[in-house]
Design a protein around this motif. Structure first.
Motif, PDB file in Angstrom:
ATOM      1  N   ILE B   2      -8.179  -0.320  -5.793  1.00 18.91           N
ATOM      2  CA  ILE B   2      -7.668   0.910  -5.165  1.00 18.91           C
ATOM      3  C   ILE B   2      -6.822   0.545  -3.885  1.00 18.91           C
ATOM      4  O   ILE B   2      -7.217  -0.362  -3.070  1.00 18.91           O
ATOM      5  CB  ILE B   2      -9.142   1.492  -4.301  1.00 18.91           C
ATOM      6  CG1 ILE B   2      -9.973   1.990  -5.769  1.00 18.91           C
ATOM      7  CG2 ILE B   2      -8.779   2.532  -3.369  1.00 18.91           C
ATOM      8  CD1 ILE B   2     -11.262   2.165  -5.126  1.00 18.91           C
ATOM      9  N   TYR B   3      -5.775   1.057  -4.098  1.00 14.72           N
ATOM     10  CA  TYR B   3      -4.796   0.763  -2.979  1.00 14.72           C
ATOM     11  C   TYR B   3      -4.437   1.327  -1.937  1.00 14.72           C
ATOM     12  O   TYR B   3      -4.251   2.812  -1.996  1.00 14.72           O
ATOM     13  CB  TYR B   3      -3.128   0.498  -3.854  1.00 14.72           C
ATOM     14  CG  TYR B   3      -1.917  -0.017  -2.927  1.00 14.72           C
ATOM     15  CD1 TYR B   3      -1.718  -1.436  -2.792  1.00 14.72           C
ATOM     16  CD2 TYR B   3      -1.317   0.975  -2.357  1.00 14.72           C
ATOM     17  CE1 TYR B   3      -0.869  -1.824  -2.196  1.00 14.72           C
ATOM     18  CE2 TYR B   3      -0.155   0.316  -1.578  1.00 14.72           C
ATOM     19  CZ  TYR B   3       0.287  -0.817  -1.756  1.00 14.72           C
ATOM     20  OH  TYR B   3       1.159  -1.526  -0.818  1.00 14.72           O
ATOM     21  N   LEU B   4      -4.839   1.059  -0.730  1.00 14.74           N
ATOM     22  CA  LEU B   4      -4.791   1.987   0.332  1.00 14.74           C
ATOM     23  C   LEU B   4      -3.822   1.222   1.588  1.00 14.74           C
ATOM     24  O   LEU B   4      -4.160   1.235   2.906  1.00 14.74           O
ATOM     25  CB  LEU B   4      -6.438   2.118   1.058  1.00 14.74           C
ATOM     26  CG  LEU B   4      -6.990   2.668   0.063  1.00 14.74           C
ATOM     27  CD1 LEU B   4      -8.613   2.768   0.629  1.00 14.74           C
ATOM     28  CD2 LEU B   4      -6.830   4.349   0.035  1.00 14.74           C
ATOM     29  N   ASP B   5      -3.163   0.658   0.977  1.00 16.70           N
ATOM     30  CA  ASP B   5      -1.855   0.100   2.024  1.00 16.70           C
ATOM     31  C   ASP B   5      -0.553   0.733   1.686  1.00 16.70           C
ATOM     32  O   ASP B   5       0.564  -0.102   2.101  1.00 16.70           O
ATOM     33  CB  ASP B   5      -1.959  -1.499   1.529  1.00 16.70           C
ATOM     34  CG  ASP B   5      -1.055  -2.475   2.658  1.00 16.70           C
ATOM     35  OD1 ASP B   5      -1.035  -1.916   3.707  1.00 16.70           O
ATOM     36  OD2 ASP B   5      -0.676  -3.604   2.429  1.00 16.70           O
ATOM     37  N   ASN B   6      -0.554   1.848   1.609  1.00 19.99           N
ATOM     38  CA  ASN B   6       0.835   2.512   1.730  1.00 19.99           C
ATOM     39  C   ASN B   6       1.586   2.522   2.832  1.00 19.99           C
ATOM     40  O   ASN B   6       2.617   3.106   2.364  1.00 19.99           O
ATOM     41  CB  ASN B   6       0.348   4.003   1.092  1.00 19.99           C
ATOM     42  CG  ASN B   6      -0.142   3.851  -0.469  1.00 19.99           C
ATOM     43  OD1 ASN B   6       0.542   3.826  -1.445  1.00 19.99           O
ATOM     44  ND2 ASN B   6      -1.484   3.981  -0.594  1.00 19.99           N
ATOM     45  N   ALA B   7       1.054   2.136   3.903  1.00 15.33           N
ATOM     46  CA  ALA B   7       2.094   2.361   5.049  1.00 15.33           C
ATOM     47  C   ALA B   7       2.683   1.167   5.052  1.00 15.33           C
ATOM     48  O   ALA B   7       3.659   0.949   5.470  1.00 15.33           O
ATOM     49  CB  ALA B   7       1.221   2.231   6.510  1.00 15.33           C
ATOM     50  N   ALA B   8       2.449   0.030   4.168  1.00 21.05           N
ATOM     51  CA  ALA B   8       3.120  -1.261   4.090  1.00 21.05           C
ATOM     52  C   ALA B   8       4.296  -0.936   2.990  1.00 21.05           C
ATOM     53  O   ALA B   8       5.547  -1.330   3.235  1.00 21.05           O
ATOM     54  CB  ALA B   8       2.347  -2.401   3.599  1.00 21.05           C
ATOM     55  N   THR B   9       4.014  -0.488   2.087  1.00 22.36           N
ATOM     56  CA  THR B   9       4.780   0.266   0.765  1.00 22.36           C
ATOM     57  C   THR B   9       4.075   1.020  -0.145  1.00 22.36           C
ATOM     58  O   THR B   9       2.791   0.573  -0.268  1.00 22.36           O
ATOM     59  CB  THR B   9       5.671  -0.976   0.189  1.00 22.36           C
ATOM     60  OG1 THR B   9       6.584  -0.357  -0.464  1.00 22.36           O
ATOM     61  CG2 THR B   9       4.678  -1.723  -0.778  1.00 22.36           C
TER      62      THR B   9
END
Lengths: 70, 375
Positions: B2-9
Motif C-alpha cells: 500500500i503506497y502512501l508516499d505519493n508526496a515523494a513521487t
C-alpha cells in the motif's frame, strides 16, 4: 511552386511560427538550414509555399516571433 | 504494497504515461532541435506540443516560457542563483523545502539576505506576516504552494497580489500542488513557477519544469542547437536554460500525465476525502498526534502524525513490515519541523494518490492503531 525561406534561430520558435502561420492559413514547413552557418551557426528556417514572405513575416512579428537575418 | 508516499513521487504511474514513455523510446529516439532528419523533427514537435500543453494547463502566456529541467530543485536553483545579486533581500516561508532554503542560505552567504515569514491557519495573518518582512531592497517572495510535510496551502493568489503591489517577483515552488490544485500563472500573478512533474502530474522522475522569462542567469551553459557560432549562451527561452539533450521520454510522460490529470477530475476530492478519513479515524487514539485541525480545502492531501514520542522512522519501519509505504523523518523540510516543534521526532507522512482505495486507507488505519499499542 514558389518557395520562400524565413530564418528563425531556434526549433521552439520555428515550431511556434509554423503553428501561427497555419492558424492564418499559410502552409509552412520547418527546415534545417546551413545558410546562416557562418554568421549565426546552426539554425532553422520556415519554408512557405505560395504565400507572400512579407505577409508571413508581418504575421510572425505581430506574434513577437523574433526572426533571424541571413 | 500500500503506497502512501505519493508526496515523494506518485506510484504507480498511469498506464497511459507508461505507454507514452515507451512509445517515445521507440518513436522519438532522436535529439530534438539538433538535426534536420524526420525523427529529430518529430521528436522536436512532440516536445513543442508538450510545452504548449504545459503552458495551457498552468495559464502561461506562451510555450517558450516552459523550460524542461532535471527536476524541480534545479528549477528553483536557476531562479535563486540567477535572479538576485548581493544586497538583494528575499522572503521565504517557514514551510520551505531545502530546495528553496539551501540555495537561499547560500545566497545569504554571498551578500544577499532573507527573512522567513510565518504561515498561519488564517490566510489574512499569513499575508500580513509576509508583508511585515518587506524591506526597501526586497526583490521577491519565494514560497512553496503547500507544505510537503503538513499539507497547508499558502494563499498564493493573495501573495501574488502583494508582490504586484510592491513590485516584487513572485516565485512559487509547486512541487506538491501542480496537478493537484488549479494553478494559473497569469491570474495568480506568478512570475516564476517550479514544478515536479513526477508528483502530481504522474510523469516519470528525472524531469522538472520551470516557467520563466529570460532574466535569470543560467548556471549550465552549452549546446542548445541554436545560434551555435556565438560563444555566448542564447538569450532566449527555452534555449537559455536547456543546454544539453533534454529527457525526451520523460517529457512524453509529462504530456500523458497532464492528459491523465485532466481526465481524473475528482483527484483532489478523492485524496482529500482519504486523508480526512485518516484524521477522523485516528484522532481518537490518544497516542496519536496530528499537528493541525481536520484537513479541509486549505490543505493538500498530505497529513503528518506521530505515535506518542516514538521516533517517526521507527513507526514508518513498522508500517513497512505490514507492507505500507510512508515517509518519516524531516522530509527535507527542517524549517517546517522547527516551526511545528517536530524537529526531534520528525513525523510520519501519509499521502494518497488517485490510485489509493478506501480499503488501503482502512488497512492503514487498522495497522496504525495496532502499532500504536506496541509502544
Amino acid at each position: 511552386m514558389d518557395r520562400e525561406l524565413i530564418y528563425i534561430g531556434s526549433i521552439t520558435r520555428a515550431m511556434k511560427a509554423k503553428e501561427i502561420l497555419k492558424s492564418h492559413g499559410i502552409m509552412a514547413h520547418i527546415e534545417r538550414t546551413t545558410d546562416t552557418l557562418d554568421t549565426k551557426g546552426c539554425g532553422y528556417a520556415i519554408l512557405i509555399f505560395d504565400s507572400s514572405k512579407a505577409e508571413a513575416e508581418k504575421i510572425l512579428s505581430k506574434h513577437n516571433i523574433k526572426l533571424s537575418s541571413k | 504494497m500500500i503506497y502512501l508516499d505519493n508526496a515523494a513521487t506518485t506510484s504507480p504511474k498511469p498506464q497511459n504515461v507508461k505507454n507514452s514513455v515507451s512509445f517515445a523510446l521507440q518513436n522519438y529516439c532522436a535529439n530534438p532541435g539538433r538535426s534536420g532528419h524526420t525523427l529529430s523533427e518529430n521528436c522536436a514537435e512532440m516536445i513543442y506540443n508538450t510545452r504548449s500543453k504545459v503552458a495551457d494547463f498552468f495559464g502561461v502566456s506562451t510555450p517558450e516560457k516552459v523550460v524542461f529541467t532535471q527536476n524541480c530543485t534545479q528549477s528553483l536553483n536557476i531562479l535563486i542563483n540567477g535572479l538576485f545579486k548581493a544586497g538583494d533581500h528575499i522572503i521565504i516561508s517557514c514551510y520551505e523545502h531545502n530546495a528553496v532554503s539551501r540555495p537561499t542560505f547560500a545566497f545569504s552567504k554571498k551578500g544577499g539576505s532573507f527573512d522567513v515569514a510565518y504561515v498561519y491557519d488564517d490566510d489574512e495573518q499569513t499575508v500580513k506576516s509576509f508583508k511585515s518582512k518587506i524591506k526597501r531592497n526586497t526583490k521577491a517572495i519565494i514560497c512553496t504552494h503547500a507544505s510537503n510535510v503538513f499539507g497547508k496551502k499558502l494563499p498564493i493568489e493573495r501573495l501574488g497580489k502583494l508582490c504586484r503591489e510592491y513590485g516584487l517577483l513572485m516565485i512559487v515552488d509547486a512541487a506538491q500542488t501542480a496537478g493537484v490544485v488549479d494553478i494559473n500563472c497569469e491570474k495568480m500573478n506568478i512570475d516564476y513557477l517550479c514544478i515536479a512533474p513526477h508528483k502530481g502530474l504522474y510523469a516519470p522522475m528525472g524531469v522538472g519544469i520551470l516557467v520563466t522569462d529570460n532574466k535569470p542567469e543560467p548556471f549550465v551553459l552549452g549546446g542548445t542547437g541554436s545560434v551555435s557560432v556565438d560563444l555566448n549562451q542564447p538569450d532566449f527561452t527555452p534555449d537559455k536554460y536547456e543546454s544539453g539533450t533534454v529527457n525526451v521520454p520523460a517529457i512524453a510522460g509529462i504530456s500523458a500525465g497532464i492528459d491523465f490529470v485532466k481526465k481524473s477530475k475528482v483527484l483532489y476530492d478523492h485524496e482529500l476525502r482519504l486523508v480526512t478519513a485518516v484524521y477522523d479515524e485516528l484522532k481518537n487514539n490518544e497516542k496519536i498526534r496530528f499537528y493541525h485541525h481536520r484537513p479541509d480545502r486549505s490543505y493538500v492531501p498530505v497529513i503528518s502524525f506521530n505515535i506518542s514520542d516514538v521516533s517517526s522512522e521507527k513507526v514508518a519501519a513498522r508500517l513497512n513490515d505490514f507492507g505500507i509505504a510512508v515517509r518519516a523523518g524531516l522530509h527535507c523540510a527542517p524549517m517546517a519541523h522547527y516551526y511545528m516543534g517536530t524537529q526531534k521526532q520528525g513525523t510520519v507522512r501519509v499521502c494518497p494518490s488517485v490510485f489509493t482505495m478506501d480499503s488501503d486507507i482502512e488497512k492503514f488505519i487498522s495497522v496504525t492503531n495496532k502499532i500504536a499499542k506496541e509502544f
